[in-house]
Design a protein around this motif. Structure first.
Motif, mmCIF file in Angstrom:
data_model
loop_
_atom_site.group_PDB
_atom_site.id
_atom_site.type_symbol
_atom_site.label_atom_id
_atom_site.label_comp_id
_atom_site.label_asym_id
_atom_site.label_seq_id
_atom_site.Cartn_x
_atom_site.Cartn_y
_atom_site.Cartn_z
ATOM 1 N N VAL A 48 4.353 0.222 -9.447
ATOM 2 C CA VAL A 48 4.893 -0.792 -8.546
ATOM 3 C C VAL A 48 4.932 -2.115 -9.314
ATOM 4 N N THR A 49 6.101 -2.723 -9.375
ATOM 5 C CA THR A 49 6.250 -3.980 -10.107
ATOM 6 C C THR A 49 6.577 -5.112 -9.157
ATOM 7 N N ILE A 50 6.168 -6.307 -9.551
ATOM 8 C CA ILE A 50 6.452 -7.520 -8.778
ATOM 9 C C ILE A 50 6.943 -8.581 -9.761
ATOM 10 N N ASN A 51 8.178 -9.006 -9.591
ATOM 11 C CA ASN A 51 8.786 -9.982 -10.483
ATOM 12 C C ASN A 51 9.510 -11.058 -9.687
ATOM 13 N N GLN A 52 9.796 -12.150 -10.358
ATOM 14 C CA GLN A 52 10.493 -13.271 -9.733
ATOM 15 C C GLN A 52 11.812 -13.564 -10.459
ATOM 16 N N PRO A 97 0.810 -1.227 0.000
ATOM 17 C CA PRO A 97 0.000 0.000 0.000
ATOM 18 C C PRO A 97 0.838 1.270 0.000
ATOM 19 N N GLY A 98 1.900 1.305 0.788
ATOM 20 C CA GLY A 98 2.752 2.480 0.826
ATOM 21 C C GLY A 98 3.467 2.721 -0.488
ATOM 22 N N MET A 99 3.944 1.661 -1.105
ATOM 23 C CA MET A 99 4.581 1.794 -2.414
ATOM 24 C C MET A 99 3.614 2.390 -3.428
ATOM 25 N N ARG A 100 2.399 1.891 -3.419
ATOM 26 C CA ARG A 100 1.409 2.396 -4.374
ATOM 27 C C ARG A 100 1.068 3.861 -4.096
ATOM 28 N N ALA A 101 0.975 4.208 -2.828
ATOM 29 C CA ALA A 101 0.662 5.599 -2.483
ATOM 30 C C ALA A 101 1.789 6.536 -2.911
ATOM 31 N N ARG A 102 3.045 6.073 -2.808
ATOM 32 C CA ARG A 102 4.199 6.894 -3.196
ATOM 33 C C ARG A 102 4.495 6.799 -4.687
ATOM 34 N N ARG A 103 3.792 5.905 -5.363
ATOM 35 C CA ARG A 103 3.911 5.711 -6.814
ATOM 36 C C ARG A 103 5.317 5.290 -7.240
ATOM 37 N N VAL A 117 0.287 -15.812 -6.468
ATOM 38 C CA VAL A 117 -0.298 -14.630 -5.831
ATOM 39 C C VAL A 117 0.413 -13.361 -6.288
ATOM 40 N N SER A 118 1.718 -13.446 -6.540
ATOM 41 C CA SER A 118 2.458 -12.275 -7.002
ATOM 42 C C SER A 118 2.021 -11.857 -8.400
ATOM 43 N N LYS A 119 1.734 -12.819 -9.251
ATOM 44 C CA LYS A 119 1.254 -12.504 -10.600
ATOM 45 C C LYS A 119 -0.067 -11.747 -10.526
ATOM 46 N N ALA A 120 -0.957 -12.198 -9.662
ATOM 47 C CA ALA A 120 -2.246 -11.522 -9.524
ATOM 48 C C ALA A 120 -2.069 -10.101 -9.000
ATOM 49 N N LEU A 121 -1.227 -9.930 -7.991
ATOM 50 C CA LEU A 121 -0.999 -8.602 -7.417
ATOM 51 C C LEU A 121 -0.289 -7.675 -8.400
ATOM 52 N N ALA A 122 0.608 -8.239 -9.201
ATOM 53 C CA ALA A 122 1.362 -7.423 -10.156
ATOM 54 C C ALA A 122 0.439 -6.717 -11.145
ATOM 55 N N ARG A 123 -0.612 -7.377 -11.549
ATOM 56 C CA ARG A 123 -1.539 -6.785 -12.516
ATOM 57 C C ARG A 123 -2.284 -5.595 -11.920
ATOM 58 N N GLU A 124 -2.498 -5.606 -10.611
ATOM 59 C CA GLU A 124 -3.178 -4.494 -9.964
ATOM 60 C C GLU A 124 -2.229 -3.338 -9.641
ATOM 61 N N ALA A 125 -1.020 -3.656 -9.218
ATOM 62 C CA ALA A 125 -0.111 -2.647 -8.678
ATOM 63 C C ALA A 125 0.605 -1.834 -9.751
ATOM 64 N N VAL A 126 0.735 -2.369 -10.949
ATOM 65 C CA VAL A 126 1.568 -1.714 -11.966
ATOM 66 C C VAL A 126 1.024 -0.340 -12.357
#
Length: 259
Positions: A176-180, A125-131, A163-172
């Motif tokens: 905010v990126t999520i990768n493995q 949440p903080g990452m998304r708020a700070r963009r 779960v990271s793949k699902a969250l990555a689609r929302e956060a980008v």
């Protein structure tokens, strides 16, 4: 190449040695302020001293067990608003299905799924708020190429990948990126453990055991931790915001499928 992350705060889990330390080293080299984590205070302090000397970076240490609420809370208290989170943890030992009772499965899930997910939950949440945010999960090549002997690791880390793949689609949308990162056969204490195990099973010398393992990789060598760390730093770059939900294999060509 300047990755544009100088001054960013990077929380790197399980980073007193091995691939975690390699990631922290690469990020410190890019000018990040780095938080190292481990359970062994002496080893952690030695890693931090070496990293400060080699990079001139600001380096903090947090002695904490990632598998516990208290440990995760200690990490987040030390670095409550990271710009970069690198999730890493020791993997469970290889074995056979018959070896793994209920406690073994719970332990693997705690270490290699739940710990990472709860840290993501805390910082996202903080990452998304700070963009701005970069989350990198160190998983395993076994996520894509399961081996029966690595079933505990594969199951837990495949869950984290999902779960990271699902969250990555929302956060980008909020940068905010999520990768493995999917390692195989890197020259780390984990490979030292695997070589010792092979020595005991096959009656080999250390040199023979290491070569036997290296020969399973088309590159015919172990990966260098610094190669891995630099890949992590790329995922964390300011200009890598269009790369998310990906699984990058670092395996010396071992993966045989097309996609």
């Amino acid at each position: 190449m300047d990755l544009g992350i100088r001054g960013r705060k990077a929380l790197v889990c399980a980073s007193s040695q091995g691939l975690g330390l390699a990631c922290a080293t690469a990020l410190a080299g890019e000018g990040c302020e780095v938080w190292l984590n481990g359970r062994d205070q002496a080893r952690l302090a030695a890693a931090a001293t070496a990293l400060r000397e080699s990079s001139q970076a600001i380096v903090h240490t947090v002695v904490a067990d990632l598998d516990t609420d208290a440990g995760r809370n200690a990490l987040l208290a030390a670095c409550p608003e990271p710009d970069i989170l690198v999730n890493n943890n020791a993997g469970p030992p290889p074995g056979q299905l018959a070896d793994w009772d209920h406690d073994a499965w719970i332990g693997a899930l705690e270490a290699n799924l739940i710990a990472a997910v709860l840290l993501i939950r805390a910082v996202l949440p903080g990452m998304r708020a700070r963009r701005f945010g970069r989350i990198v999960n160190i998983t395993s090549a076994m996520v894509k190429t399961p081996h029966a002997a690595m079933g505990l690791s594969t199951a837990a880390r495949a869950g984290l990948t999902a779960v990271s793949k699902a969250l990555a689609r929302e956060a980008v949308v909020d940068n905010v990126t999520i990768n493995q990162l999917l390692p195989e056969r890197f020259d780390t204490p984990r490979q030292a453990f695997m070589a010792l195990r092979l020595m005991a099973e096959e009656g080999l010398s250390l040199t023979e055991a290491r070569q036997r393992i290296a020969d399973t990789v088309p590159a015919r060598r172990f990966g260098r931790p610094d190669e891995f760390g630099l890949a992590c730093a790329f995922f964390c770059a300011a200009n890598a915001g269009y790369v998310t939900g990906q699984n990058l294999q670092l395996d010396g060509g071992a993966y045989t499928a097309l996609v």
